[in-house]
Design a protein around this motif. Structure first.
Motif, PDB file in Angstrom:
ATOM      1  N   VAL A  12      -6.460   5.021  -1.863  1.00  0.00           N
ATOM      2  CA  VAL A  12      -5.587   3.915  -1.440  1.00  0.00           C
ATOM      3  C   VAL A  12      -5.481   3.890   0.079  1.00  0.00           C
ATOM      4  O   VAL A  12      -5.525   2.815   0.705  1.00  0.00           O
ATOM      5  N   MET A  37      -6.610   0.822   2.454  1.00  0.00           N
ATOM      6  CA  MET A  37      -5.619   0.268   3.380  1.00  0.00           C
ATOM      7  C   MET A  37      -6.223   0.136   4.783  1.00  0.00           C
ATOM      8  O   MET A  37      -6.106  -0.908   5.437  1.00  0.00           O
ATOM      9  N   TYR A  43       0.828  -1.203   0.000  1.00  0.00           N
ATOM     10  CA  TYR A  43       0.000   0.000   0.000  1.00  0.00           C
ATOM     11  C   TYR A  43       0.869   1.263   0.000  1.00  0.00           C
ATOM     12  O   TYR A  43       0.546   2.260  -0.657  1.00  0.00           O
TER      13      TYR A  43
END
Length: 500
Positions: free
Chosen positions: A240, A244, A221
């Motif tokens: 993102v 995550m 990530y």
């Protein structure tokens, strides 16, 4: 501290700077410098490698026989260390590096090793000689030296050459060579794609293979966070980050460092500082890299008081003092053109025995030139090699050559160019482009064509803008046949893979 005093305090004693690596979180390994007396063996290797490079740089005939004849007369003792050093120095010319390697492997004392092959893969990949690269991969396999690192290098070179499909295929060929991929290898592929500005493709690979071929981790990530941060796409970065968190993966100090850097890159410094405070609230200790990021960002905006605040926090953080964070503060002073303060800080680095290094000087030179203090920049450049560990690199020479070319002082640019080659430093593509463009501006087309030919002889493909500029200048003078001849040579280089 004024310039005269700064230059006078450069030490004259020959001391070698040995980089000492200490372990920080993934991605960010910091180097600091400890002072040691020179190793006679290392000094001999450096001397002999420079001797070989000088011989090769003087040549105009790059045939295997011609190069072998020249090297046979140079009286050096071939060793693995010497071969690795020469290949590294010739990293900007895969043609010369390969020719040297093929000569060396026939000499007494030669031993095959991964490092020299990896250096060749890098240098040949730069000039897109991928047929030869795969020949080297097969040689590594045959000699029992093949590792995953070789495929990482091949994938990286394909990706940087905008051959993304081939980069992924190169990665997948690992298993055909008997190597088993693990999560770390997939992370390295994502990193390769992101660092070559193919972040969307990296995201596609991640979405497609997550949970099937590899398990998502904080590192995977974080690579994507960095990629979108470099692209200045905070929308995708935040997507993102949310994914995550939904996967139950908490950001670590590296993730925070990446996001702070992303905010600084788009000049959202207050948000970056808020994220730093969030780290503190979570009891996550900032690394030197995080401090560097804030100092660089705030310094570039001339928020010098705040940059100094984080520099002092760094000095009191308990980490060993290191050259990179000091370089950030040197740069912060330079952005505000407080050069005397920058020079004082360099002197503090010497007293603390942590530098300076070549990068310190490159920062100072960049800002002196930005401030049009070119005479001062040239004085600093001339003296920097007296400072231990501060020998000019290709980057330094490019800065000075560009400075003189931009001032239409091509005579001085050529003087620096000759000094660079005399030191055994191989000119890079950007150096050639700068010089050839300057010759075109001054209508010195014979010189421009001469250096263009030298660039081709070294296996470098010309950048399109520079070649277009040269063709236009030649056509303006009615030299259509010369343009055709140069075009044929470029096509020959493009279509004729090495078979060495």
């Amino acid at each position: 501290m004024n310039l005269h005093l700064f230059l006078s305090q450069i030490p004259k004693t020959p001391i070698t700077l040995i980089p000492k690596i200490h372990k920080f979180p993934p991605f960010f390994q910091s180097i600091h410098y400890t002072y040691q007396t020179p190793n006679p063996q290392n000094s001999q290797i450096i001397h002999e490698s420079e001797k070989i490079c000088k011989i090769l740089l003087k040549k105009t005939d790059f045939s295997t026989k011609s190069i072998a004849d020249s090297l046979n007369s140079c009286s050096v003792n071939v060793s693995p260390l010497l071969v690795n050093e020469v290949v590294k120095k010739l990293s900007n010319s895969g043609v010369l590096a390969l020719s040297f390697f093929r000569w060396a492997e026939k000499e007494k004392g030669f031993v095959y090793n991964e490092e020299s092959y990896h250096g060749l893969i890098e240098s040949l990949g730069k000039i897109k000689q991928f047929k030869m690269v795969w020949i080297l991969i097969d040689e590594l396999k045959a000699k029992g030296l093949l590792s995953k690192e070789a495929f990482v290098l091949v994938s990286r070179r394909y990706a940087r050459g905008r051959k993304v499909k081939e980069a992924i295929e190169a990665f997948e060929r690992m298993e055909k060579y008997g190597l088993v991929c693990d999560d770390q290898d997939y992370n390295r592929l994502l990193d390769t794609l992101c660092k070559s500005r193919n972040v969307a493709k990296a995201q596609e690979v991640f979405d497609k293979w997550k949970g099937r071929r590899f398990k998502a981790s904080v590192k995977a990530y974080t690579i994507l966070l960095e990629g979108w941060g470099v692209e200045k796409n905070l929308l995708r970065l935040n997507e993102v980050y949310r994914e995550m968190m939904c996967d139950g993966i908490e950001p670590d100090v590296v993730s925070y460092g990446i996001m702070i850097h992303a905010y600084c890159k788009v000049k959202k410094y207050d948000e970056a500082i808020e994220m730093f405070k969030e780290m503190e609230r979570k009891k996550i200790k900032a690394t030197p890299h995080v401090y560097c990021t804030l100092i660089n960002g705030l310094g570039s905006e001339k928020r010098l008081v705040e940059a100094l605040k984080y520099f002092e926090l760094y000095k009191g953080s308990g980490f060993e003092l290191e050259v990179f964070t000091y370089n950030s503060m040197v740069g912060a002073y330079c952005w505000s053109m407080r050069m005397d303060d920058a020079y004082k800080l360099v002197d503090e680095m010497r007293r603390c025995k942590i530098g300076p290094n070549t990068r310190t000087y490159d920062i100072i030179l960049h800002h002196l030139i930005r401030g049009r203090r070119t005479n001062e920049a040239y004085s600093v450049f001339q003296k920097m090699s007296d400072d231990p560990g501060c020998e000019p690199t290709i980057s330094t020479y490019e800065i000075i050559v560009r400075m003189f070319c931009n001032e239409d002082r091509i005579d001085m640019a050529l003087r620096v160019w000759d000094q660079m080659k005399a030191k055994g430093v191989l000119p890079g593509m950007h150096s050639f482009s700068t010089l050839i463009n300057s010759f075109c501006r001054e209508n010195r087309l014979e010189d421009a064509c001469g250096y263009f030919q030298e660039m081709l002889d070294m296996g470098m493909r010309p950048p399109v803008p520079m070649f277009d500029n040269l063709k236009r200048a030649l056509l303006d003078e009615g030299k259509e046949e010369t343009v055709k001849a140069l075009w044929r040579k470029v096509e020959k280089l493009r279509k004729s893979p090495l078979v060495g």
